[in-house]
Design a protein around this motif. Structure first.
Motif, short mmCIF file in Angstrom:
data_model
loop_
_atom_site.label_atom_id
_atom_site.label_comp_id
_atom_site.label_asym_id
_atom_site.label_seq_id
_atom_site.Cartn_x
_atom_site.Cartn_y
_atom_site.Cartn_z
N SER A 1 -3.31 9.42 -3.27
CA SER A 1 -4.20 8.21 -3.43
C SER A 1 -4.57 7.84 -2.06
O SER A 1 -4.23 8.31 -1.05
CB SER A 1 -3.27 7.21 -4.10
N GLY A 2 -5.69 7.00 -1.97
CA GLY A 2 -6.06 6.36 -0.78
C GLY A 2 -5.08 5.33 -0.28
O GLY A 2 -4.38 5.22 -0.97
N PRO A 3 -5.46 5.11 0.90
CA PRO A 3 -4.55 3.97 1.80
C PRO A 3 -4.62 2.59 1.02
O PRO A 3 -3.35 1.97 1.45
CB PRO A 3 -5.01 4.20 2.99
N ARG A 4 -5.47 2.31 0.29
CA ARG A 4 -5.32 1.16 -0.52
C ARG A 4 -4.87 1.12 -1.78
O ARG A 4 -4.60 -0.14 -2.32
CB ARG A 4 -6.78 0.46 -0.31
N ALA A 5 -4.23 2.37 -2.36
CA ALA A 5 -4.01 2.17 -3.46
C ALA A 5 -2.66 1.75 -3.81
O ALA A 5 -1.80 1.78 -2.69
CB ALA A 5 -4.11 3.54 -3.97
N ALA A 6 -2.41 1.35 -5.05
CA ALA A 6 -0.99 0.79 -5.11
C ALA A 6 0.26 1.78 -5.36
O ALA A 6 1.18 1.47 -5.02
CB ALA A 6 -0.92 -0.29 -6.56
N LEU A 7 -0.32 2.91 -5.70
CA LEU A 7 0.75 4.03 -6.01
C LEU A 7 0.24 5.07 -5.15
O LEU A 7 -0.87 5.39 -5.00
CB LEU A 7 0.74 4.35 -7.41
N MET B 1 1.02 -1.23 -0.10
CA MET B 1 0.10 -0.06 0.06
C MET B 1 0.93 1.33 -0.11
O MET B 1 1.71 1.25 0.59
CB MET B 1 -0.95 -0.06 1.38
N ALA B 2 0.59 2.20 -0.81
CA ALA B 2 1.34 3.41 -0.78
C ALA B 2 0.72 4.34 0.11
O ALA B 2 -0.33 4.50 0.52
CB ALA B 2 0.86 4.09 -2.44
N THR B 3 1.71 5.09 0.50
CA THR B 3 1.34 6.28 1.36
C THR B 3 1.95 7.69 0.84
O THR B 3 3.22 7.84 0.69
CB THR B 3 1.81 6.08 2.93
N ALA B 4 1.24 8.56 0.27
CA ALA B 4 1.63 9.80 -0.20
C ALA B 4 2.05 10.68 1.20
O ALA B 4 1.26 10.45 2.35
CB ALA B 4 0.60 10.52 -0.94
N PRO B 5 2.93 11.46 0.70
CA PRO B 5 3.46 12.52 1.74
C PRO B 5 2.25 13.39 2.22
O PRO B 5 1.39 13.72 1.33
CB PRO B 5 4.50 13.10 1.32
#
Length: 88
Positions: A56-62, A1-5
């Motif tokens: 992106s949301g917390p379950r997004a791949a990117l 899961m991706a985490t955006a800053p």
């Protein structure tokens, strides 16, 4: 899961890897020739207009999702640009 800053919404311009941006299926028509031409111009002259992304949301791949600038993003990938300017 991706985490955006964590970034405040607004006109923050970031230099992002084109491979960290998710392209959804709701963006409309895509023309590979147009993307290739934009990519060549960006490689030669630099990017003039940033693309627009959102976290992106917390379950997004990117970590980022494209909002606008599909042809510029894909053109940057075609030209193997390491970074692309994006407004969050």
């Amino acid at each position: 899961m991706a985490t955006a800053p964590k970034i405040e919404a607004g006109n923050a311009v970031l230099a992002l890897s084109p491979h960290d941006i998710l392209v959804g299926d709701r963006l409309g028509a895509f023309h590979p020739d147009k993307a290739a031409a934009l990519g060549r111009m960006m490689a030669e002259d630099g990017q003039i207009v940033p693309i627009i992304v959102r976290a992106s949301g917390p379950r997004a791949a990117l970590p980022w999702t494209l909002v606008a600038g599909h042809h510029r993003l894909e053109g940057g990938k075609m030209e193997q640009l390491a970074l692309i300017d994006a407004i969050v």
